[in-house]
Scaffold this active site. Structure first.
Site, short mmCIF file in Angstrom:
data_model
loop_
_atom_site.label_atom_id
_atom_site.label_comp_id
_atom_site.label_asym_id
_atom_site.label_seq_id
_atom_site.Cartn_x
_atom_site.Cartn_y
_atom_site.Cartn_z
N PRO A 109 -7.66 1.46 7.60
CG PRO A 109 -6.90 3.12 9.05
CD PRO A 109 -7.86 2.87 7.94
CE1 TYR A 134 -6.31 -3.37 14.35
CE2 TYR A 134 -5.04 -5.12 15.37
CZ TYR A 134 -5.23 -4.22 14.34
OH TYR A 134 -4.34 -4.19 13.30
CE1 TYR A 166 -4.27 -7.25 12.07
CE2 TYR A 166 -2.10 -8.24 12.25
CZ TYR A 166 -2.95 -7.16 12.43
OH TYR A 166 -2.47 -5.99 12.96
CG HIS A 192 4.25 -8.06 17.72
ND1 HIS A 192 4.16 -7.80 19.05
CD2 HIS A 192 4.87 -6.98 17.18
CE1 HIS A 192 4.69 -6.64 19.33
NE2 HIS A 192 5.13 -6.11 18.20
P1 RFL Z 1 1.55 6.47 -1.29
O1 RFL Z 1 2.33 6.08 -0.09
O2 RFL Z 1 0.44 7.41 -1.12
O3 RFL Z 1 2.58 7.02 -2.37
C1 RFL Z 1 2.15 7.62 -3.57
C2 RFL Z 1 3.17 8.65 -3.96
O4 RFL Z 1 2.81 9.25 -5.20
C3 RFL Z 1 3.05 10.65 -5.10
N1 RFL Z 1 2.23 11.34 -6.11
C4 RFL Z 1 2.70 11.76 -7.30
N2 RFL Z 1 3.91 11.71 -7.84
C5 RFL Z 1 4.06 12.24 -9.08
N3 RFL Z 1 3.05 12.82 -9.76
C6 RFL Z 1 1.81 12.91 -9.25
N4 RFL Z 1 0.82 13.48 -9.94
C7 RFL Z 1 1.59 12.36 -7.96
N5 RFL Z 1 0.52 12.26 -7.17
C8 RFL Z 1 0.90 11.65 -6.04
C9 RFL Z 1 2.70 11.00 -3.67
O5 RFL Z 1 3.34 12.19 -3.25
C10 RFL Z 1 3.24 9.76 -2.92
O6 RFL Z 1 4.57 9.93 -2.50
O7 RFL Z 1 0.95 5.17 -2.01
P2 RFL Z 1 1.57 3.69 -2.18
O8 RFL Z 1 3.01 3.76 -2.58
O9 RFL Z 1 0.60 2.95 -3.00
O10 RFL Z 1 1.59 3.09 -0.67
C11 RFL Z 1 0.37 2.83 0.00
C12 RFL Z 1 0.55 3.02 1.51
O11 RFL Z 1 1.17 4.27 1.74
C13 RFL Z 1 -0.78 2.94 2.26
O12 RFL Z 1 -1.59 1.92 1.73
C14 RFL Z 1 -0.60 2.63 3.78
O13 RFL Z 1 0.03 3.69 4.43
C15 RFL Z 1 -1.94 2.35 4.44
N6 RFL Z 1 -1.84 2.15 5.90
C16 RFL Z 1 -1.45 0.91 6.42
N7 RFL Z 1 -1.09 -0.10 5.60
C17 RFL Z 1 -0.63 -1.29 6.12
O14 RFL Z 1 -0.31 -2.20 5.34
N8 RFL Z 1 -0.51 -1.50 7.48
C18 RFL Z 1 -0.84 -0.54 8.37
O15 RFL Z 1 -0.65 -0.74 9.57
C19 RFL Z 1 -1.38 0.72 7.86
N9 RFL Z 1 -1.72 1.72 8.69
C20 RFL Z 1 -2.18 3.19 6.78
C21 RFL Z 1 -2.11 2.95 8.19
C22 RFL Z 1 -2.55 4.46 6.31
C23 RFL Z 1 -2.87 5.48 7.20
N10 RFL Z 1 -3.20 6.75 6.67
C24 RFL Z 1 -2.70 7.97 7.14
C25 RFL Z 1 -3.91 6.83 5.42
C26 RFL Z 1 -2.45 3.92 9.10
C27 RFL Z 1 -2.85 5.20 8.60
C28 RFL Z 1 -3.24 6.22 9.64
C1 PHB Z 2 -0.03 1.40 13.01
O1 PHB Z 2 0.85 0.99 13.79
O2 PHB Z 2 0.02 2.53 12.52
C2 PHB Z 2 -1.17 0.52 12.69
C3 PHB Z 2 -1.22 -0.78 13.20
C4 PHB Z 2 -2.30 -1.60 12.88
C5 PHB Z 2 -3.30 -1.13 12.08
C6 PHB Z 2 -3.24 0.16 11.56
C7 PHB Z 2 -2.17 0.99 11.88
O3 PHB Z 2 -4.36 -1.93 11.79
#
Ligand code: RFL
Ligand code: PHB
Length: 388
Positions: A292, A200, A383, A72
């Site tokens: 997020p 957004y 961004y 995009h």
């Molecule tokens: P994770 O993905 O949470 O993975 C950590 C892993 O560790 C495991 N774990 C253990 N394993 C062994 N022993 C233990 N004691 C443990 N405790 C935990 C867990 O089961 C898990 O598998 O962390 P990591 O790898 O640092 O990755 C981070 C990302 O997942 C997170 O920052 C993003 O998902 C955040 N996020 C977004 N980030 C973006 O860059 N762009 C986005 O568009 C974006 N949208 C979002 C998001 C996060 C969201 N939620 C649900 C929090 C949208 C949402 C809704």
């Molecule tokens: C998503 O697609 O899940 C998403 C996109 C943009 C954001 C957060 C989440 O800032």
């Protein structure tokens, strides 16, 4: 068992770190608390900075992303259910961004790990991190009912916001910065064609976001109360609320349909300093959480493990300086994204204490952004992501 790097957590941070280390000839064992199926079932991020795209490409992990991800040039911002602005990243920064789901990245990383016979252990429990201030750290855990001791040179804490590694660092040597926001995001997936671009939206009813996963899978969010549960939100209520928060021209293009996933995430900002304790190094959500709104969480996990893998490679090549500097290097980029995510959150959400005054002031910020190329360039640069 013995390895060079023990990696706790097989989310994007831990899985990618293991694969990047392999490319430097450094071996690791990854231990994950959940099953592989559970990790692959989590619906999370959707937007990748160009920096992230390039890290994945350089590591040879981008074949499916390049085929199926959507590049995009811009995103839109809307306000008052009426006004619309497009921020053209490509024109302002020379870089686009990529819509490609975290679930797919996670699948790609696990497929590569399997093809390369990388050592990933799923479903482990009772993980402990020990003796990290000595030169013989080890990780203890239970796998298939057996107690295992994994000796290593260094431990990478990639276990996310609810992991154990952060708690290993004594209170006396860490500083924690934290901010909780008084609302959450209700997100849904629906098997409908998404809008052609991300939007957004600031609205007096609350924030809304239109995003996407693929040509037949849409991702939408609305700001909700922290007291809400998904049962309070029928599909009908969700679509009515989403459409009410968008300009009519955009709302008219939204194709509604049944949701196939629905969840609520609270919003918070958190940073721990330093991201190192002896031979334990933190990366990703284990070290920092961002709301997020700025789409930064996954991207920060990738930049952390980029720095960490390079530093560990230098360490094994006889140069300790980059590993000693890891925390400071990573934190610079972390704070930049933490600030941006907080700023985007404050700009676009309705806070409980807001009156018509704050609403009007937010709208004026967006009016200014629409009129000023300088302001748009500032948003666009942040961004699409700073260079590594
Ligand atoms: P994770 O993905 O949470 O993975 C950590 C892993 O560790 C495991 N774990 C253990 N394993 C062994 N022993 C233990 N004691 C443990 N405790 C935990 C867990 O089961 C898990 O598998 O962390 P990591 O790898 O640092 O990755 C981070 C990302 O997942 C997170 O920052 C993003 O998902 C955040 N996020 C977004 N980030 C973006 O860059 N762009 C986005 O568009 C974006 N949208 C979002 C998001 C996060 C969201 N939620 C649900 C929090 C949208 C949402 C809704
Ligand atoms: C998503 O697609 O899940 C998403 C996109 C943009 C954001 C957060 C989440 O800032």
């Amino acid at each position: 068992m013995r390895t060079q790097v023990a990696i706790v957590g097989a989310g994007p941070a831990g899985a990618l770190l293991s694969l990047l280390l392999r490319r430097h000839g450094v071996e690791s064992v990854v231990i994950e608390r959940q099953t592989k199926e559970y990790v692959l079932g989590r619906i999370r991020a959707g937007v990748l900075e160009w920096t992230t795209v390039e890290v994945l490409r350089r590591a040879g992990l981008a074949t499916r992303m390049d085929a199926e991800g959507a590049v995009h040039d811009s995103v839109k911002m809307a306000w008052r259910g009426e006004d619309l602005l497009s921020i053209d990243f490509e024109r302002l920064t020379g870089k686009p961004m990529m819509a490609y789901g975290q679930t797919m990245i996670q699948e790609d990383l696990y497929a590569a790990a399997e093809a390369e016979s990388a050592n990933f252990l799923f479903g482990v429990s009772d993980v402990t991190i020990n003796d990290v201030t000595t030169d013989q750290p080890w990780v203890g855990f239970t796998a298939d009912g057996d107690e295992v001791r994994l000796d290593c040179d260094v431990v990478a804490g990639c276990d996310g916001q609810h992991g154990v590694s952060r708690g290993t660092i004594p209170a006396a040597v860490k500083t924690e910065y934290e901010k909780a926001y008084p609302f959450g995001w209700l997100g849904i997936l629906s098997e409908t064609p998404p809008l052609p671009h991300l939007i957004y939206a600031n609205h007096e009813r609350g924030f809304a976001l239109c995003s996407q996963r693929n040509p037949m899978l849409s991702r939408y969010y609305v700001q909700c109360s922290l007291d809400d549960s998904v049962d309070d939100w029928s599909d009908d209520r969700f679509w009515t609320e989403l459409l009410a928060r968008l300009p009519i021209s955009e709302a008219e293009q939204v194709v509604t349909g049944p949701s196939i996933e629905k969840s609520i995430a609270p919003l918070r900002s958190y940073v721990i300093e330093p991201m190192q304790y002896g031979r334990l190094f933190l990366a990703g959500d284990a070290a920092h959480i961002v709301p997020p709104t700025g789409a930064k969480g996954l991207n920060l996990a990738v930049s952390d493990v980029h720095y960490l893998s390079e530093a560990m490679a230098a360490h094994y090549a006889g140069d300790p300086a980059p590993l000693d500097a890891y925390s400071a290097t990573a934190l610079q980029r972390v704070w930049s994204s933490v600030r941006f995510s907080w700023w985007m959150t404050v700009l676009l959400h309705r806070f409980p204490e807001h009156t018509a005054f704050e609403q009007r002031a937010q709208e004026e910020d967006l009016v200014y952004l629409a009129a000023s190329r300088a302001a748009q360039t500032s948003v666009a640069e942040q961004y699409v992501g700073l260079d590594l």
